[in-house]
Design a protein around this motif. Structure first.
Motif: not given
Length: 266
Positions: A55-73
């Motif tokens: 996964p590209s996102f995991y620990k990228y600039n400290g991002f703590p998860y493998h993917i991004i989940t953005s709900v509603n707002d």
């Protein structure tokens, strides 16, 4: 610095982009009310690893998860967690993969169950605007032509075009030059040349364009609390017509086959 890819590198990038598409399709198969968003993260990570990528996102600039989940707002950079999806939610899932040394990175917004006609229209219009922008990603056009097309398509419907977060170049790094705004002036910006690879990603709010970042330093929300929609494709600039490296077809097929998901805006 702008990095143009060789045809061989573009072919490798397409492998990474299509793996993102397949990952999003796997997610589309199982989304349902009651599902914690952390479960989506687990499924995606497992699928990416099983397919020989990371996964590209995991620990990228400290991002703590493998993917991004953005709900509603939540506009972008939402954390997977204990939140359980509900009927009437919309969720934007953003996935990145690294394979053969190159990144794939794109996103898709799903509708859980029944929503209002205004939400259906927002999803439809945002998705349309992505392809309107991609039509401008051809050699000889200008970078501003992409942003202008996306902005005009959405603002004509009265939506807020997020300006604080933008698309980007893509390659061996996940974020390369140039930045690709979802707004702009026709005929402005750098001249587009063949084999420039871009992640084009309209982020569009039902209400106003203003956003804020939560205390976690990542989660971006609309200031007025209205829903936001995010679609993204990986695109290679070519003469005459852009080459879309990612593919929504498997995602849409899985989405239509999942009775928990609403595709009535198609």
């Amino acid at each position: 610095m702008i990095t143009y890819k060789t045809n061989e590198e573009v072919a490798l990038m397409q492998i990474s982009a299509l793996l993102v598409s397949d990952t999003l399709a796997e997610i589309a198969k199982v989304l349902k009310p009651g599902m914690p968003t952390i479960e989506i993260d687990r499924i995606a990570n497992e699928f990416i690893l099983d397919n020989g990528a990371v996964p590209s996102f995991y620990k990228y600039n400290g991002f703590p998860y493998h993917i991004i989940t953005s709900v509603n707002d939540v506009v972008v950079h939402g954390f997977p967690g204990k939140y359980e999806l509900r009927d009437g939610d919309i969720i934007s899932v953003d996935v990145g993969t690294i394979k053969n040394g190159f990144h794939g990175d794109h996103a898709y917004t799903f509708i859980i169950g029944e929503v209002s006609p205004e939400i259906l229209k927002l999803v439809k219009t945002t998705k349309e605007s992505l392809f309107v922008g991609i039509k401008e990603a051809v050699a000889g056009k200008r970078l501003g032509d992409i942003g202008y097309a996306i902005q005009a398509h959405n603002e004509n419907e009265g939506y807020g075009v997020v300006k604080d977060f933008v698309g980007h170049g893509l390659g061996r790094s996940m974020h390369e030059d140039p930045q690709v705004p979802n707004y702009g002036k026709r005929g402005s910006g750098m001249l587009l040349k063949e084999n420039l690879v871009l992640a084009i990603e309209p982020m569009i709010n039902l209400g106003k364009k203003e956003v804020f970042i939560e205390k976690d330093g990542w989660t971006v929300r609309t200031k007025d609390g209205t829903p936001s929609v995010h679609f993204e494709h990986d695109v290679c600039v070519k003469k005459g017509e852009a080459l879309i490296l990612s593919d929504y077809a498997p995602i849409e097929l899985a989405e239509k086959q999942n009775s928990n998901l609403n595709t009535s805006y198609y």
